[in-house]
Design an enzyme around this catalytic site. Structure first.
Site, short mmCIF file in Angstrom:
data_model
loop_
_atom_site.label_atom_id
_atom_site.label_comp_id
_atom_site.label_asym_id
_atom_site.label_seq_id
_atom_site.Cartn_x
_atom_site.Cartn_y
_atom_site.Cartn_z
N ASP A 1 -2.73 29.66 10.87
CA ASP A 1 -2.25 29.26 12.20
C ASP A 1 -1.24 30.32 12.61
O ASP A 1 -0.09 30.30 12.17
CB ASP A 1 -1.59 27.88 12.12
CG ASP A 1 -1.02 27.44 13.46
OD1 ASP A 1 -1.65 27.72 14.50
OD2 ASP A 1 0.07 26.83 13.47
N GLU B 1 -7.05 30.38 13.82
CA GLU B 1 -7.11 29.70 15.12
C GLU B 1 -7.21 30.75 16.22
O GLU B 1 -6.53 31.77 16.20
CB GLU B 1 -5.87 28.83 15.33
CG GLU B 1 -5.94 28.01 16.60
CD GLU B 1 -4.81 27.02 16.75
OE1 GLU B 1 -4.58 26.60 17.89
OE2 GLU B 1 -4.17 26.67 15.74
N ASP C 1 3.07 23.78 10.94
CA ASP C 1 2.30 25.03 10.94
C ASP C 1 1.40 25.15 9.71
O ASP C 1 0.27 25.64 9.80
CB ASP C 1 3.23 26.24 11.05
CG ASP C 1 4.01 26.23 12.35
OD1 ASP C 1 3.38 26.34 13.42
OD2 ASP C 1 5.25 26.11 12.31
#
Length: 173
Positions: free
Chosen positions: A8, A67, A139
């Protein structure tokens, strides 16, 4: 057996999550956050690259998933996020890891069942899925969600390929 590193990305905090997958089973190997310490973007990008390079050395993943950038309201933030993603992707490609990208909606759907899930819901589901004693930091949970999404997508593609293969063999024998 596959070891998936999910990421991420962020220019200040980059989450990572590592899972091992064998057959239909997933096992938690580790997760955490790379926190950059400089106000200078080039230094932060180097810290992201070095941090992920170390994680890659430590866990020896066979697959890398990240992502995708979403369109932020602030163009400067979107550019910095894109650069952080670039640093992460380079860390993977330097060691020839295949890179897969997923949208936030795909990731949330894979983990929670809804593309509009809240961060707290992702954290809770990740904790339950891997039987963790506490919910991981947001996160890190998001990064584990990326890895889970990649695993589910890979499983679906294998199943589709198997069905298509069995249909074609049965039809033309």
């Amino acid at each position: 057996m596959a070891i998936i590193l999910g990421v991420d990305p962020g220019s200040r905090i980059t989450g990572y999550g590592v899972i091992q997958c064998q057959g239909r089973h997933q096992q938690y190997l580790g997760s955490g956050c790379i926190r950059t310490s400089s106000d200078e973007l080039p230094i932060r990008l180097k810290q992201i690259f070095n941090g992920l390079s170390e994680i890659i050395r430590q866990y020896q993943p066979t697959e890398f998933a990240i992502e995708r950038v979403f369109m932020a309201k602030n163009a400067d933030s979107a550019l910095k996020l894109g650069q952080a993603r670039g640093a992460a992707i380079v860390a993977a490609t330097v060691v020839d890891l295949p890179v897969a990208e997923y949208s936030a909606t795909q990731i949330k759907s894979a983990v929670v069942g809804s593309g509009r899930a809240q961060k707290s819901q992702v954290q809770h589901m990740i904790q339950q899925l891997f039987n963790l004693p506490a919910a991981p930091q947001a996160d890190a949970a998001d990064a584990l969600g990326v890895a889970v999404c990649h695993f589910h997508t890979s499983q679906s593609l294998v199943a589709l390929a198997g069905r298509a293969n069995s249909r074609s063999h049965g039809r033309y024998k």
